[in-house]
Design a protein around this motif. Structure first.
Motif, mmCIF file in Angstrom:
data_model
loop_
_atom_site.group_PDB
_atom_site.id
_atom_site.type_symbol
_atom_site.label_atom_id
_atom_site.label_comp_id
_atom_site.label_asym_id
_atom_site.label_seq_id
_atom_site.Cartn_x
_atom_site.Cartn_y
_atom_site.Cartn_z
ATOM 1 N N ALA A 36 -0.500 1.052 10.949
ATOM 2 C CA ALA A 36 0.775 1.633 11.371
ATOM 3 C C ALA A 36 1.502 0.744 12.349
ATOM 4 O O ALA A 36 2.730 0.846 12.501
ATOM 5 N N SER A 37 0.764 -0.139 13.033
ATOM 6 C CA SER A 37 1.365 -1.034 14.022
ATOM 7 C C SER A 37 1.883 -2.321 13.404
ATOM 8 O O SER A 37 2.318 -3.223 14.115
ATOM 9 N N SER A 38 1.835 -2.417 12.090
ATOM 10 C CA SER A 38 2.309 -3.620 11.406
ATOM 11 C C SER A 38 3.767 -3.873 11.731
ATOM 12 O O SER A 38 4.544 -2.955 11.970
ATOM 13 N N SER A 39 4.156 -5.146 11.748
ATOM 14 C CA SER A 39 5.528 -5.510 12.122
ATOM 15 C C SER A 39 6.543 -5.077 11.085
ATOM 16 O O SER A 39 7.712 -4.886 11.397
ATOM 17 N N SER A 40 6.146 -4.926 9.847
ATOM 18 C CA SER A 40 7.069 -4.537 8.777
ATOM 19 C C SER A 40 6.854 -3.083 8.419
ATOM 20 O O SER A 40 5.829 -2.727 7.842
ATOM 21 N N ALA A 45 3.909 1.245 5.733
ATOM 22 C CA ALA A 45 3.851 2.531 5.030
ATOM 23 C C ALA A 45 3.033 2.410 3.753
ATOM 24 O O ALA A 45 2.230 3.300 3.416
ATOM 25 N N ALA A 46 3.209 1.294 3.029
ATOM 26 C CA ALA A 46 2.446 1.093 1.797
ATOM 27 C C ALA A 46 0.960 0.934 2.091
ATOM 28 O O ALA A 46 0.106 1.457 1.363
ATOM 29 N N THR A 47 0.633 0.234 3.173
ATOM 30 C CA THR A 47 -0.769 0.040 3.536
ATOM 31 C C THR A 47 -1.411 1.361 3.950
ATOM 32 O O THR A 47 -2.555 1.653 3.580
ATOM 33 N N VAL A 48 -0.673 2.167 4.714
ATOM 34 C CA VAL A 48 -1.187 3.482 5.117
ATOM 35 C C VAL A 48 -1.449 4.347 3.894
ATOM 36 O O VAL A 48 -2.462 5.044 3.794
ATOM 37 N N SER A 49 -0.528 4.293 2.930
ATOM 38 C CA SER A 49 -0.702 5.071 1.698
ATOM 39 C C SER A 49 -1.950 4.620 0.936
ATOM 40 O O SER A 49 -2.712 5.445 0.410
ATOM 41 N N ALA A 50 -2.188 3.282 0.891
ATOM 42 C CA ALA A 50 -3.377 2.765 0.230
ATOM 43 C C ALA A 50 -4.652 3.200 0.953
ATOM 44 O O ALA A 50 -5.654 3.564 0.329
ATOM 45 N N LEU A 51 -4.608 3.176 2.279
ATOM 46 C CA LEU A 51 -5.755 3.636 3.059
ATOM 47 C C LEU A 51 -6.005 5.125 2.853
ATOM 48 O O LEU A 51 -7.155 5.580 2.839
ATOM 49 N N TYR A 77 4.418 7.195 12.406
ATOM 50 C CA TYR A 77 4.894 5.943 12.998
ATOM 51 C C TYR A 77 5.549 5.024 11.971
ATOM 52 O O TYR A 77 6.388 4.191 12.326
ATOM 53 N N THR A 78 5.167 5.164 10.698
ATOM 54 C CA THR A 78 5.782 4.328 9.663
ATOM 55 C C THR A 78 6.985 5.019 9.006
ATOM 56 O O THR A 78 7.515 4.529 8.017
ATOM 57 N N GLY A 79 7.393 6.169 9.567
ATOM 58 C CA GLY A 79 8.617 6.819 9.110
ATOM 59 C C GLY A 79 8.460 7.730 7.917
ATOM 60 O O GLY A 79 9.458 8.171 7.341
ATOM 61 N N VAL A 80 7.230 8.052 7.527
ATOM 62 C CA VAL A 80 7.019 8.887 6.341
ATOM 63 C C VAL A 80 6.575 10.279 6.806
ATOM 64 O O VAL A 80 5.419 10.682 6.610
#
Length: 476
Positions: A36-40, A45-51, A77-80
């Motif tokens: 969630a702390s990723s710069s992009s 959001a895509a990484t969180v969804s994959a996790l 935090y990723t806006g979703v």
């Protein structure tokens, strides 16, 4: 005895890589936080969804409360936010920490009223701790739910150790009381807190500034400096809310010496807001041009500056420039530019923007934005179009919408549309005597003395006269 296992190196899966699961389920909360702390934001959001998918496959979700709470926070935090709320609803037995996380998510996304409703529904099942009470009080501050915040304060004093409670909820309480002008209450709460904690000072200064108590805000700022407490970027943001032009320029100079150029966006957004408030449009635009990494708030402040100072065409130009820079407008942009069109009489431009934001940008219009369109049309004398727009609104119109039509009808001496708006207002907010007075004045100006008298009598009949002033004891 517990056996010690050496933790394996972990790394989050790439977005879309849902089959490879290279991590231990117990490490999932930490990995979600890192993702969630990723710069992009889009990539995060895509990484969180994959996790999330990997966690479901492992069986760690939703059975593990720490992992589920981390997932709710990561989505927030990723806006979703919708995914965060769905993750919360899937919890069989949410913990106090779960409620803290989801309330924080709703508040962060500008939905504090929903957060309070969710908490009210959970009240029998969860015993608030210091962190949940702090979150709840912050939601109350944003939703202007003062009485509920006082109740949360009383509960915390009774059920949580004082040092623990005020260390967690103190800043939110100070900001709440200061914002409502309760100077002595704010100072009493502050007395329980660490006087060396800059967060507490920022809460006091910001709270008084938001309540337009500039003298109290500046006194706090001076006292903080006299005690040798070193301020931070948030301190500058807070005190800028209490500045006039002269003091604002002083803070601007201090910012240049302490923080250099426009690298700290939050600071320069606050500086722009100060210049906007005092009507210095060119100064605000100069600050805007110097911001190294403009965010959506930067654009919204600049567009709002033009809107409030009568530069409607300039506001529209900046909306186009914002899109060309690849910055996605949000709901605040939507409201701000509609307000600019309304203030400057740009009717067709405002209607075109409304259609663009809804049809192309995919934003769902709020009640406030719909009221802007009604006001825009009605002020231009296009009351029939305004009424047609109201009939097609996706939600039931409230008092703000009908009030806009009534006010514009008064401006154009249009009794017919005024009567329609008034009849709706009587149903929506029957306690508001101002609507009766306005309608009576419209009838009187139109020479309809009997109708004016009838409306005046309605005020007395339903006891809608304004209440006399009252005083009450302040208890903390």
């Amino acid at each position: 005895m517990f056996e010690h296992h050496q933790a394996r190196p972990t790394s989050p899966p790439a977005a879309g890589d849902r089959c490879s699961v290279p991590f231990d389920p117990f490490s999932l909360p930490g990995i979600l936080h890192s993702a969630a702390s990723s710069s992009s934001p889009g990539s995060a959001a895509a990484t969180v969804s994959a996790l999330h998918a990997a966690g479901l496959k492992l069986g760690a979700l939703p059975s593990s409360l720490p992992a589920s709470n981390a997932l709710i926070s990561a989505y927030s935090y990723t806006g979703v936010l919708p995914s965060a709320l769905r993750a919360f609803r899937l919890l069989p037995h949410p913990s106090t920490a779960s409620y803290t996380t989801v309330l924080s998510a709703l508040s962060r996304h500008g939905r504090p009223h929903e957060a309070l409703s969710l908490f009210a529904a959970s009240a029998p099942a969860v015993a608030p701790d210091a962190e949940l009470l702090s979150c709840l009080i912050s939601c109350c501050r944003r939703a202007s739910a003062f009485l509920l915040a006082r109740a949360a304060h009383a509960y915390g004093v009774k059920n949580v150790a004082a040092l623990v409670f005020y260390a967690s909820a103190g800043p939110a309480l100070v900001a709440l009381y200061a914002r409502h002008g309760k100077v002595s209450a704010a100072r009493r709460v502050f007395g329980f807190m660490d006087g060396e904690d800059v967060v507490a000072w920022n809460a006091m200064i910001g709270g008084f500034a938001s309540a337009e108590k500039e003298i109290e805000a500046w006194n706090c700022f001076r006292e903080m400096r006299m005690r040798g407490v070193r301020g931070n970027a948030r301190t500058a943001v807070a005190v800028l809310g209490a500045c006039d032009l002269e003091s604002g320029r002083q803070v601007h100079g201090n910012m240049m010496r302490s923080h250099g150029g426009g690298s700290k966006t939050i600071l320069w957004n606050a500086l722009m807001t100060m210049y906007s408030r005092v009507g210095c449009v060119s100064d605000a635009e100069q600050v805007f041009s110097e911001i190294e990494r403009k965010d959506v708030v930067s654009w919204n402040v600049m567009i709002g500056t033009f809107a409030k100072n009568g530069y409607g065409a300039r506001a529209l130009y900046f909306v186009d420039a914002m899109a060309q820079c690849g910055m996605q407008p949000d709901s605040v942009t939507f409201t701000t530019v509609l307000t600019a069109c309304c203030h400057c009489g740009l009717v067709d431009e405002g209607l075109a923007l409304f259609q663009h934001f809804v049809s192309v940008a995919g934003l769902v219009p709020t009640m406030e934005q719909c009221a802007c369109v009604v006001d825009l049309l009605a002020r231009a004398g296009r009351c029939m179009e305004a009424l047609e727009f109201i009939s097609q609104m996706p939600m039931k119109p409230n008092a703000i919408v009908w009030g806009a039509l009534l006010s514009a009808s008064r401006m154009h001496h249009n009794v017919e549309f005024a009567r329609i708006a008034f009849e709706q207002l009587v149903q929506v907010e029957p306690e508001n005597s101002g609507n009766f007075v306005t309608m009576s004045n419209i009838y009187a100006k139109a020479g309809m003395a009997e109708d004016a008298k009838r409306v005046r009598m309605m005020i007395d009949r339903v006891e809608l006269a304004k209440p006399s002033g009252q005083s009450c004891l302040e208890v903390v």
